[in-house]
Design an enzyme around this catalytic site. Structure first.
Site, PDB file in Angstrom:
ATOM      1  N   GLY A 128       3.808   2.017   7.862  1.00 57.00           N
ATOM      2  CA  GLY A 128       2.320   1.997   7.906  1.00 57.00           C
ATOM      3  C   GLY A 128       2.097   3.943   8.163  1.00 57.00           C
ATOM      4  O   GLY A 128       1.672   4.116   8.370  1.00 57.00           O
TER       5      GLY A 128
ATOM      6  N   SER B 151       0.644  -1.415   0.072  1.00 60.51           N
ATOM      7  CA  SER B 151       0.102  -0.011  -0.339  1.00 60.51           C
ATOM      8  C   SER B 151       1.045   1.493  -0.082  1.00 60.51           C
ATOM      9  O   SER B 151       1.794   1.301   0.659  1.00 60.51           O
ATOM     10  CB  SER B 151      -0.825  -0.178   1.403  1.00 60.51           C
ATOM     11  OG  SER B 151      -1.666  -1.665   1.607  1.00 60.51           O
ATOM     12  N   GLY B 152      -0.004   2.238  -0.354  1.00 60.69           N
ATOM     13  CA  GLY B 152       1.036   3.883  -0.352  1.00 60.69           C
ATOM     14  C   GLY B 152       1.248   3.937  -2.324  1.00 60.69           C
ATOM     15  O   GLY B 152       0.228   3.744  -3.103  1.00 60.69           O
TER      16      GLY B 152
ATOM     17  N   ALA C 174       7.978   1.686   2.115  1.00 57.83           N
ATOM     18  CA  ALA C 174       8.110   1.456   3.316  1.00 57.83           C
ATOM     19  C   ALA C 174       8.333   3.259   3.860  1.00 57.83           C
ATOM     20  O   ALA C 174       8.615   3.926   2.771  1.00 57.83           O
ATOM     21  CB  ALA C 174       9.763   0.798   3.658  1.00 57.83           C
ATOM     22  N   ASP C 175       8.316   3.321   4.770  1.00 58.59           N
ATOM     23  CA  ASP C 175       8.977   5.453   5.178  1.00 58.59           C
ATOM     24  C   ASP C 175       9.895   5.064   5.634  1.00 58.59           C
ATOM     25  O   ASP C 175      10.605   6.478   5.342  1.00 58.59           O
ATOM     26  CB  ASP C 175       7.336   5.192   6.213  1.00 58.59           C
ATOM     27  CG  ASP C 175       6.523   5.466   5.880  1.00 58.59           C
ATOM     28  OD1 ASP C 175       6.019   5.717   5.639  1.00 58.59           O
ATOM     29  OD2 ASP C 175       5.450   4.006   6.470  1.00 58.59           O
TER      30      ASP C 175
ATOM     31  N   GLU D  84      -0.292  -4.973   6.035  1.00 58.20           N
ATOM     32  CA  GLU D  84       1.441  -5.167   5.472  1.00 58.20           C
ATOM     33  C   GLU D  84       1.779  -6.601   5.721  1.00 58.20           C
ATOM     34  O   GLU D  84       2.669  -6.829   5.166  1.00 58.20           O
ATOM     35  CB  GLU D  84       1.429  -4.094   5.581  1.00 58.20           C
ATOM     36  CG  GLU D  84       1.206  -3.336   3.774  1.00 58.20           C
ATOM     37  CD  GLU D  84       1.450  -1.658   3.821  1.00 58.20           C
ATOM     38  OE1 GLU D  84       1.350  -1.179   5.401  1.00 58.20           O
ATOM     39  OE2 GLU D  84       1.510  -0.897   3.468  1.00 58.20           O
TER      40      GLU D  84
ATOM     41  N   ASP E  11       6.188  -3.941  -2.132  1.00 55.97           N
ATOM     42  CA  ASP E  11       5.595  -3.010  -0.205  1.00 55.97           C
ATOM     43  C   ASP E  11       6.418  -2.133  -0.677  1.00 55.97           C
ATOM     44  O   ASP E  11       8.122  -2.036  -0.978  1.00 55.97           O
ATOM     45  CB  ASP E  11       5.334  -3.272   0.909  1.00 55.97           C
ATOM     46  CG  ASP E  11       3.879  -2.665   1.572  1.00 55.97           C
ATOM     47  OD1 ASP E  11       3.768  -3.585   2.330  1.00 55.97           O
ATOM     48  OD2 ASP E  11       3.861  -1.432   0.831  1.00 55.97           O
TER      49      ASP E  11
END
Ligand code: DER
Length: 234
Positions: free
Chosen positions: A99, A29-30, A87-88, A107, A85
Site C-alpha cells: 500500500g 502496482s508500484g 511489497a513494501d 491488489e 505484485d
C-alpha cells in the site's frame, strides 16, 4: 547493483518461473511490477505467450495497455492462475506490508482471486519483522468521512500514531483509485505481532475498507540482491 536492477532481476525470474501460456495473471502496482510487465511483453513478442492481464490499479491498467498486453477484468476472469505484485516489506513469516503506492484494496482483491501470489522486490524489502526497514507505517484504506474516529480508535486500541496520507501533486489528502483516504499507521516498533489477529480487529472497525497487511496470502517472494543474485522465500 542499483535498486532498479535488483527489482528487474527479481521480476524477470518470477515471471519466467510462474507465468505459463493460456493463463490469467494479476498485475500489481508500484515500481517493481513495471519490470514484470516488461518481461511479460518481451515473452509475448518472443514466445507468443498468450495471457490475459487483470490490473490492480489505474497505474497497472496503464502498464498493461501501454505494453500491448491483453487487458482482462474480474467480471470475465474471476479466477487467476497467479498474481504478481510488489511489497513494501516482507517479514520472516511472509506477512507483507503493501500500500506504499496506495493501491492495496484492488491488489488484495486480485491477489485473493489468484491461486498463487508471487511477490517481487529488491533486497531492502526483506525483513525479519515488519517495521524493521519500512518506516512509513501500515497503510489502512478508510472511508473519508470516518478517518478521524478511525484514527482515534486504532491509536487507543493498538498505540502508535496514524497519519492521514497527503497528496503530493495536488492539495489535500491522497485519494485512492476507489475514492478513499489512507491512514498510515506508525505502530510502536518493529514487532513479531500476531498480524492475522491485528488485521482481523482492524477490519472490524466501521469505515475501515482494507489494510495493507497481507497475511497468509503470499506464496513465494523473490528478492533481487545487491550482488546480482535472487533470493527466494516461501
Ligand atoms: O503500493 C503497493 O502496494 C506496491 O505494490 C508496493 O507495495 C510496492 O511498491 P514498489 O514496487 O514501488 O516498491
Amino acid at each position: 547493483m542499483s535498486l532498479n536492477e535488483a527489482k528487474r532481476i527479481a521480476a524477470h525470474r518470477a515471471v519466467d518461473e510462474w507465468v505459463k501460456t493460456n493463463t490469467t495473471v494479476g498485475i500489481g502496482s508500484g515500481s517493481t511490477v513495471v519490470f514484470a510487465v516488461e518481461r511479460l511483453a518481451e515473452r509475448v513478442r518472443k514466445e507468443g505467450l498468450k495471457i490475459i492481464c487483470v490490473p490492480t490499479s489505474f497505474q497497472a491498467r496503464q502498464l498493461i495497455v501501454e505494453n500491448d498486453l491483453t487487458l482482462g477484468d474480474l467480471d470475465r476472469n474471476p479466477k487467476l492462475a497467479v498474481a504478481i505484485d510488489g511489497a513494501d516489506e516482507v517479514d520472516r513469516n511472509m506477512v507483507l506490508i503493501k500500500g506504499g503506492g496506495g493501491c492495496l484494496l484492488q491488489e488484495k482483491i486480485v491477489a485473493s482471486c489468484a491461486e498463487k501470489m508471487v511477490v517481487i522486490a529488491d533486497y531492502t524489502k526483506n525483513s525479519e519483522y515488519l517495521g524493521e526497514q519500512y518506516r512509513k507505517g501500515i497503510p489502512i484504506e478508510v472511508v473519508p468521512m470516518a478517518y478521524v474516529p478511525i484514527k482515534e480508535r486504532i491509536a487507543a486500541r493498538f498505540g502508535g500514531e496514524l497519519k492521514l496520507r497527503m497528496a503530493v501533486a495536488k492539495a489535500g489528502p491522497c485519494v485512492t483509485d476507489n475514492g478513499n483516504f489512507i491512514l498510515d499507521w506508525h505502530f510502536k516498533e518493529s514487532c513479531d505481532c500476531d498480524w492475522a489477529k491485528v488485521n482481523g480487529e482492524l477490519l472490524q472497525i466501521p469505515g475501515v475498507v482494507e489494510t495493507g497487511l497481507f497475511v497468509n496470502m503470499a506464496t513465494k517472494a523473490y528478492f533481487g540482491m545487491a550482488d546480482g543474485s535472487v533470493k527466494t522465500q516461501e
